[in-house]
Motif scaffolding. Structure first.
Motif, PDB file in Angstrom:
ATOM      1  N   MET A   1       0.842  -1.172   0.000  1.00 29.24           N
ATOM      2  CA  MET A   1       0.000   0.000   0.000  1.00 29.24           C
ATOM      3  C   MET A   1       0.891   1.239   0.000  1.00 29.24           C
ATOM      4  SD  MET A   1      -3.228   1.054   2.406  1.00 29.24           S
ATOM      5  CE  MET A   1      -2.414   0.794   3.938  1.00 29.24           C
ATOM      6  N   ILE A   2       0.466   2.256  -0.750  1.00 28.11           N
ATOM      7  CA  ILE A   2       1.199   3.515  -0.840  1.00 28.11           C
ATOM      8  C   ILE A   2       0.279   4.646  -0.393  1.00 28.11           C
ATOM      9  CG2 ILE A   2       2.376   5.137  -2.376  1.00 28.11           C
ATOM     10  CD1 ILE A   2       2.952   2.693  -4.214  1.00 28.11           C
ATOM     11  N   THR A   3       0.796   5.499   0.477  1.00 31.20           N
ATOM     12  CA  THR A   3       0.050   6.668   0.943  1.00 31.20           C
ATOM     13  C   THR A   3       0.676   7.917   0.350  1.00 31.20           C
ATOM     14  OG1 THR A   3      -0.579   5.586   3.004  1.00 31.20           O
ATOM     15  CG2 THR A   3      -0.683   7.989   2.964  1.00 31.20           C
ATOM     16  N   ILE A   4      -0.172   8.765  -0.194  1.00 33.01           N
ATOM     17  CA  ILE A   4       0.266  10.061  -0.730  1.00 33.01           C
ATOM     18  C   ILE A   4      -0.264  11.145   0.192  1.00 33.01           C
ATOM     19  CG2 ILE A   4       0.098  11.700  -2.644  1.00 33.01           C
ATOM     20  CD1 ILE A   4      -0.403   9.281  -4.477  1.00 33.01           C
ATOM     21  N   ILE A   5       0.623  12.048   0.587  1.00 34.13           N
ATOM     22  CA  ILE A   5       0.215  13.233   1.346  1.00 34.13           C
ATOM     23  C   ILE A   5       0.594  14.435   0.501  1.00 34.13           C
ATOM     24  CG2 ILE A   5       0.502  14.578   3.452  1.00 34.13           C
ATOM     25  CD1 ILE A   5       1.066  11.941   4.914  1.00 34.13           C
ATOM     26  N   ALA A   6      -0.416  15.174   0.089  1.00 37.68           N
ATOM     27  CA  ALA A   6      -0.201  16.344  -0.772  1.00 37.68           C
ATOM     28  C   ALA A   6      -0.766  17.576  -0.062  1.00 37.68           C
ATOM     29  CB  ALA A   6      -0.882  16.147  -2.115  1.00 37.68           C
ATOM     30  N   LYS A   7       0.113  18.529   0.207  1.00 39.86           N
ATOM     31  CA  LYS A   7      -0.291  19.762   0.888  1.00 39.86           C
ATOM     32  C   LYS A   7      -0.298  20.905  -0.120  1.00 39.86           C
ATOM     33  CE  LYS A   7       1.647  18.273   5.265  1.00 39.86           C
ATOM     34  NZ  LYS A   7       2.549  18.593   6.367  1.00 39.86           N
ATOM     35  N   CYS A   8      -1.315  21.767   0.001  1.00 40.53           N
ATOM     36  CA  CYS A   8      -1.404  22.902  -0.906  1.00 40.53           C
ATOM     37  C   CYS A   8      -1.988  24.107  -0.174  1.00 40.53           C
ATOM     38  CB  CYS A   8      -2.253  22.566  -2.129  1.00 40.53           C
ATOM     39  SG  CYS A   8      -3.966  22.151  -1.774  1.00 40.53           S
ATOM     40  N   THR A   9      -1.740  25.254  -0.746  1.00 40.00           N
ATOM     41  CA  THR A   9      -2.297  26.503  -0.229  1.00 40.00           C
ATOM     42  C   THR A   9      -3.008  27.197  -1.373  1.00 40.00           C
ATOM     43  OG1 THR A   9      -0.483  26.714   1.355  1.00 40.00           O
ATOM     44  CG2 THR A   9      -1.762  28.696   0.901  1.00 40.00           C
ATOM     45  N   ALA A  10      -4.259  27.563  -1.142  1.00 39.10           N
ATOM     46  CA  ALA A  10      -5.040  28.275  -2.154  1.00 39.10           C
ATOM     47  C   ALA A  10      -4.789  29.772  -2.040  1.00 39.10           C
ATOM     48  CB  ALA A  10      -6.530  27.998  -1.949  1.00 39.10           C
ATOM     49  N   LYS A  11      -4.903  30.444  -3.162  1.00 43.12           N
ATOM     50  CA  LYS A  11      -4.916  31.903  -3.119  1.00 43.12           C
ATOM     51  C   LYS A  11      -6.116  32.308  -2.269  1.00 43.12           C
ATOM     52  CE  LYS A  11      -2.983  32.361  -7.759  1.00 43.12           C
ATOM     53  NZ  LYS A  11      -3.278  32.704  -9.160  1.00 43.12           N
ATOM     54  N   LYS A  12      -5.996  33.391  -1.531  1.00 40.42           N
ATOM     55  CA  LYS A  12      -7.054  33.785  -0.590  1.00 40.42           C
ATOM     56  C   LYS A  12      -8.413  33.952  -1.269  1.00 40.42           C
ATOM     57  CE  LYS A  12      -4.207  35.637   3.069  1.00 40.42           C
ATOM     58  NZ  LYS A  12      -4.272  34.486   3.922  1.00 40.42           N
ATOM     59  N   ASP A  13      -8.416  34.425  -2.512  1.00 39.27           N
ATOM     60  CA  ASP A  13      -9.691  34.627  -3.212  1.00 39.27           C
ATOM     61  C   ASP A  13     -10.155  33.379  -3.973  1.00 39.27           C
ATOM     62  OD1 ASP A  13      -7.702  34.725  -5.147  1.00 39.27           O
ATOM     63  OD2 ASP A  13      -8.613  36.383  -6.248  1.00 39.27           O
ATOM     64  N   ALA A  14      -9.441  32.269  -3.813  1.00 37.82           N
ATOM     65  CA  ALA A  14      -9.763  31.051  -4.563  1.00 37.82           C
ATOM     66  C   ALA A  14     -10.091  29.859  -3.664  1.00 37.82           C
ATOM     67  CB  ALA A  14      -8.603  30.698  -5.485  1.00 37.82           C
ATOM     68  N   VAL A  15     -10.223  30.095  -2.383  1.00 42.06           N
ATOM     69  CA  VAL A  15     -10.455  28.996  -1.430  1.00 42.06           C
ATOM     70  C   VAL A  15     -11.715  28.212  -1.793  1.00 42.06           C
ATOM     71  CG1 VAL A  15     -11.009  28.444   0.975  1.00 42.06           C
ATOM     72  CG2 VAL A  15      -9.162  30.055   0.452  1.00 42.06           C
ATOM     73  N   ASP A  16     -12.815  28.901  -2.032  1.00 43.69           N
ATOM     74  CA  ASP A  16     -14.072  28.207  -2.327  1.00 43.69           C
ATOM     75  C   ASP A  16     -13.996  27.434  -3.641  1.00 43.69           C
ATOM     76  OD1 ASP A  16     -15.201  29.138   0.020  1.00 43.69           O
ATOM     77  OD2 ASP A  16     -16.197  30.834  -0.943  1.00 43.69           O
ATOM     78  N   ASP A  17     -13.333  27.999  -4.635  1.00 44.71           N
ATOM     79  CA  ASP A  17     -13.196  27.315  -5.924  1.00 44.71           C
ATOM     80  C   ASP A  17     -12.361  26.049  -5.785  1.00 44.71           C
ATOM     81  OD1 ASP A  17     -14.721  29.254  -7.213  1.00 44.71           O
ATOM     82  OD2 ASP A  17     -12.962  30.444  -7.770  1.00 44.71           O
ATOM     83  N   LEU A  18     -11.260  26.137  -5.037  1.00 46.67           N
ATOM     84  CA  LEU A  18     -10.423  24.959  -4.832  1.00 46.67           C
ATOM     85  C   LEU A  18     -11.181  23.900  -4.039  1.00 46.67           C
ATOM     86  CD1 LEU A  18      -7.753  23.514  -5.208  1.00 46.67           C
ATOM     87  CD2 LEU A  18      -6.938  24.614  -3.124  1.00 46.67           C
ATOM     88  N   LEU A  19     -11.898  24.318  -3.036  1.00 50.40           N
ATOM     89  CA  LEU A  19     -12.681  23.375  -2.228  1.00 50.40           C
ATOM     90  C   LEU A  19     -13.684  22.629  -3.104  1.00 50.40           C
ATOM     91  CD1 LEU A  19     -13.327  22.285   0.584  1.00 50.40           C
ATOM     92  CD2 LEU A  19     -14.850  24.225   0.893  1.00 50.40           C
ATOM     93  N   GLU A  20     -14.376  23.328  -3.965  1.00 51.24           N
ATOM     94  CA  GLU A  20     -15.358  22.697  -4.846  1.00 51.24           C
ATOM     95  C   GLU A  20     -14.695  21.679  -5.787  1.00 51.24           C
ATOM     96  OE1 GLU A  20     -18.337  24.045  -8.466  1.00 51.24           O
ATOM     97  OE2 GLU A  20     -17.879  25.496  -6.899  1.00 51.24           O
ATOM     98  N   LEU A  21     -13.596  22.065  -6.394  1.00 50.02           N
ATOM     99  CA  LEU A  21     -12.864  21.150  -7.285  1.00 50.02           C
ATOM    100  C   LEU A  21     -12.353  19.926  -6.538  1.00 50.02           C
ATOM    101  CD1 LEU A  21     -10.532  23.339  -9.546  1.00 50.02           C
ATOM    102  CD2 LEU A  21     -12.246  21.696 -10.314  1.00 50.02           C
ATOM    103  N   ALA A  22     -11.784  20.146  -5.367  1.00 53.60           N
ATOM    104  CA  ALA A  22     -11.192  19.049  -4.591  1.00 53.60           C
ATOM    105  C   ALA A  22     -12.255  18.062  -4.120  1.00 53.60           C
ATOM    106  CB  ALA A  22     -10.418  19.604  -3.409  1.00 53.60           C
TER     107      ALA A  22
END
Length: 95
Positions: A1-22
């Motif tokens: 089994m392989i675990t991937i941990i991916a951390k990201c930071t959204a632009k302040k005005d793009a938080v909702d858009d990234l949340l929806e896509l994710a």
């Protein structure tokens, strides 16, 4: 089994858009053959910071996931929403 941990930071005005896509990515990815788990976390102290934690059966499952239309759609759209590069690490379970 392989675990991937991916951390990201959204632009302040793009938080909702990234949340929806994710959330759409997670929903579809959980149904993939070879996926053990796929979760998305929001940082309590910094609402623009997020972490994906994914577990896959093997590297072939990850390769198949990376070739899917829904993953490629996420990559195409999310790139413009990130405040910087992703921090991605792969782990193997030892116990």
């Amino acid at each position: 089994m392989i675990t991937i941990i991916a951390k990201c930071t959204a632009k302040k005005d793009a938080v909702d858009d990234l949340l929806e896509l994710a959330l759409e990515l997670v929903k579809i990815s959980r149904k993939e053959e070879g996926n053990v788990s796929y979760d998305f976390y929001g940082d309590l102290a910094s609402p623009e910071k997020f972490t994906f934690i994914e577990c896959w059966k093997d590297s072939a499952a990850i390769e198949a996931h990376n070739a899917t239309p829904h993953f490629n759609h996420f990559v195409e759209k999310a790139g413009q929403l990130f405040a910087g590069p992703l921090d991605i690490s792969l782990f193997r379970k030892l116990t």
